[in-house]
Design a protein around this motif. Structure first.
Motif: not given
Length: 411
Positions: A5-6, A9-13, A162, A403, A406
């Motif tokens: 996950s690193s 993007p932030h908030g994605w797994r 996301p 992206r 948001q």
């Protein structure tokens, strides 16, 4: 597989397929069994040939047990996909269930992915179409002559995911592209239908080209076609071709390149402007006039005819694509013991009659039809370009490299 996950993007797994959806394999067959519940069956071809499963599809009728109806009914938001196939590349071809379908159940060789909480079914559908995810499914398929997935495989297939709001916006963006492509495909389909009708009319004289009103001659096919099976002989390096069935989109070349056999000595040479018909499937419309730039060779099962000067080969190329000409080929088919093959009655074929305009009108007809073909070809090229752009965009969105803002996702 380790969670990476690193790299997202932030908030994605990176989640396993099993985390995103509950998967069930259907065993509902096509039989009608007394005592079972009548149902409409969503079959393999319904999924393979449709991006969306909806009430407008002509589902076949069958029966299923009460348990099967409960377990395999299709609900809006489900993703139904192929779990078995003859090739690993066709495994996990998905279709999105766009509405609740009363009385429709998922059939054999298919599976249902029912999204879990905070998972958008449309996003899951698009993720299953993404190139990298498809490679995971291909590698997970087991088999030798037929391939399939096991339920354990879904624990090992990972999808970058996301939050729900961004999933939904990604799906909306890709849906817009798909709708545009669908409209363009429908436009091409309608133009192809109009073109086929126009060709049938102008080639057989029920509609005349402006500036021409002279009488047409009734001629036999044998007056302008002469059998000319020229054997390749030894030492040839000519490419090998076959002919597909007439009736596809008009711009398509029915000569298709094939892998060469080890011995080509009995094969037949086809030169530009020659007419070739399949001795196996001629009565289904496997016939064409070569517009290839070079001589090629073709199986000895084919018949090759030279076209003389009373008919323009480019005009004849349109003639052989008409339903009326295919009817002449069917009339030259003689039944034999095999229900798959028929014998070619050359004498009947060559004695068949056609109405033929003079050469200037033939060439005028060719010009009109070729212009219409080029218009369709341009639309097909546009569709192909849009499809490539859409696929590239899908990969960028579904991997998080591009992206959705948001704020836009939240709206």
């Amino acid at each position: 597989m380790a969670d990476r996950s690193s790299s997202l993007p932030h908030g994605w797994r990176r989640k396993s397929f099993s985390e995103l959806a509950d998967v069930s394999f259907s065993g509902v067959d096509k039989k009608t069994t007394p005592g079972e519940i009548p149902v409409r069956l969503c079959n393999y071809v319904d999924v393979f040939h449709n991006h969306r499963i909806h009430s407008g599809i002509d589902f076949m009728t069958a029966t299923a047990s009460e348990r099967e109806v409960a377990n395999f009914k299709l609900l809006q938001g489900d993703v139904v996909f192929t779990k078995d196939s003859e090739t690993p590349e066709e495994i996990a071809e998905p279709a999105y269930v766009a509405e609740d379908l009363s009385g429709v159940v998922c059939g054999y060789h298919l599976a249902i992915a029912r999204p879990k909480k905070d998972v958008d079914g449309r996003f899951l559908y698009y993720a299953m179409k993404e190139t990298g995810i498809r490679r995971q499914f291909t590698r997970s398929a087991n088999g030798v002559t037929r391939f399939g997935l096991t339920l354990d495989a879904f624990d090992k297939i990972f999808i970058p995911t996301p939050v729900l709001e961004e999933q939904t916006r990604i799906a909306e963006i890709l849906s817009t592209w798909d709708e545009t492509l669908a409209r363009l495909s429908l436009q091409i389909e309608r133009k192809a239908e109009v073109f086929a009708s126009l060709r049938e009319a102008v080639v057989h004289g029920t509609r005349r080209i402006d500036g021409f009103d002279g009488p047409w001659q009734t001629v036999t096919i044998g007056s302008f076609l002469k059998l000319h099976n020229e054997r390749v002989g030894n030492g040839s390096d000519l490419p090998v071709y076959s002919i597909t069935k007439v009736g596809m989109l008009p711009q398509e070349q029915h000569f298709n390149k094939r892998i060469a056999n080890s011995d080509l000595s009995r094969h037949i040479i086809v030169r530009t402007g020659d007419l070739a018909l399949s001795g196996l499937n001629f009565w289904l419309g496997s016939v064409d006039v070569s517009t290839l730039d070079e001589p090629v060779c073709i199986s000895p099962d084919y018949k090759v005819f030279k076209i003389n000067g009373s008919i323009d080969p480019k005009y004849m190329r349109h003639v052989v694509r008409t339903a009326r000409f295919v009817t002449l080929l069917k009339n030259a088919a003689v039944e034999r013991a095999s229900i798959v093959r028929k014998n070619f009655d050359r004498e009947t074929f060559l004695a068949s009659e056609l109405q033929l305009p003079e050469i200037r009108e033939q060439r005028a007809i060719v010009e009109v039809l070729d212009d219409a073909e080029r218009e369709i070809a341009a639309l097909e090229a546009e569709r192909a370009a849009l499809a490539r752009q859409r696929d590239a965009l899908a990969t960028e969105l579904l991997t998080g490299r591009l992206r959705v803002p948001q704020a836009e996702a939240a709206s």
